[in-house]
Design a protein around this motif. Structure first.
Motif, short mmCIF file in Angstrom:
data_model
loop_
_atom_site.label_atom_id
_atom_site.label_comp_id
_atom_site.label_asym_id
_atom_site.label_seq_id
_atom_site.Cartn_x
_atom_site.Cartn_y
_atom_site.Cartn_z
N CYS A 36 0.66 4.35 -3.18
CA CYS A 36 0.18 5.38 -2.57
C CYS A 36 1.56 6.66 -3.11
CB CYS A 36 0.06 5.58 -1.12
SG CYS A 36 -1.72 4.74 0.23
N HIS A 37 2.50 6.20 -2.75
CA HIS A 37 3.31 6.99 -3.17
C HIS A 37 4.14 7.52 -4.61
CE1 HIS A 37 8.03 7.04 -5.03
NE2 HIS A 37 8.09 7.74 -3.54
N ILE B 107 -0.41 9.78 -3.44
CA ILE B 107 -0.72 9.72 -2.48
C ILE B 107 -0.65 9.73 -1.45
CG2 ILE B 107 -2.96 8.83 -1.78
CD1 ILE B 107 -3.65 7.36 -4.38
N ASP B 108 -0.66 10.89 -0.13
CA ASP B 108 -0.84 11.33 0.95
C ASP B 108 -2.15 10.22 1.65
OD1 ASP B 108 -1.00 12.10 3.87
OD2 ASP B 108 -0.33 14.12 3.38
N LEU B 109 -0.98 8.60 2.51
CA LEU B 109 -2.27 8.02 3.20
C LEU B 109 -2.64 8.59 4.12
CD1 LEU B 109 -3.63 5.05 3.07
CD2 LEU B 109 -1.53 4.24 4.07
N ASN B 110 -1.96 9.36 4.60
CA ASN B 110 -3.06 10.00 6.23
C ASN B 110 -3.97 11.24 5.55
OD1 ASN B 110 -1.73 8.29 8.24
ND2 ASN B 110 0.62 10.07 7.85
N LEU C 132 0.63 -1.22 -0.18
CA LEU C 132 0.20 0.45 -0.22
C LEU C 132 0.78 1.64 0.18
CD1 LEU C 132 -2.60 0.96 0.09
CD2 LEU C 132 -2.99 1.24 2.69
N SER C 133 1.61 1.36 0.74
CA SER C 133 2.87 2.45 0.57
C SER C 133 3.64 2.43 -0.84
CB SER C 133 4.23 1.82 1.62
OG SER C 133 3.34 1.56 3.11
N ALA D 132 -6.20 10.96 2.28
CA ALA D 132 -6.62 10.19 2.62
C ALA D 132 -7.69 9.41 3.60
CB ALA D 132 -5.93 9.05 1.38
#
Length: 109
Positions: A72-73, A77-80, A68-69, A82
């Motif tokens: 997102c990278h 996408i900024d996971l936090n 997932l990291s 989102a």
């Protein structure tokens, strides 16, 4: 994230980590996590989590987080951010007064 990117770069795996492949890998890793718990009773899961098998759960959760990291990278996408955005949407879909103790989906109530 720096360590993950360095790990991938050293192995020249960026070429394989296209969004579609990472999304597929995420599903596979999540399934491997689910497999650890499959067909076990609540009591068996409790025993599993207090035994040396807990390490298998940690490894599978880490695999999910790693893939997932990467996804997102690579998608910027900024996971936090989102997660917080989705939490706000869920707050609107599932207001406490209508959802407390209720497992039904918002459109099934």
């Amino acid at each position: 994230m720096t360590a993950l990117l360095e790990f991938r770069r050293k192995r020249d795996w960026e070429q394989f980590h296209k969004p579609k492949e990472l999304a597929s890998a995420l599903t596979i890793e999540a399934s491997e996590l689910q497999e650890v718990f499959q067909w076990k009773t609540d009591e068996e899961v409790t025993r599993l989590l207090s035994s040396s098998s807990r390490e298998k759960v940690l490894d599978e959760i880490a695999d999910v987080a790693i893939v997932l990291s990467y996804l997102c990278h690579d998608l910027g996408i900024d996971l936090n951010a989102a997660v917080l955005s989705k939490l706000q949407k869920n707050e609107a879909k599932y207001p406490v007064e209508r959802s407390y103790g209720n497992a039904k989906k918002y459109d099934e109530r």
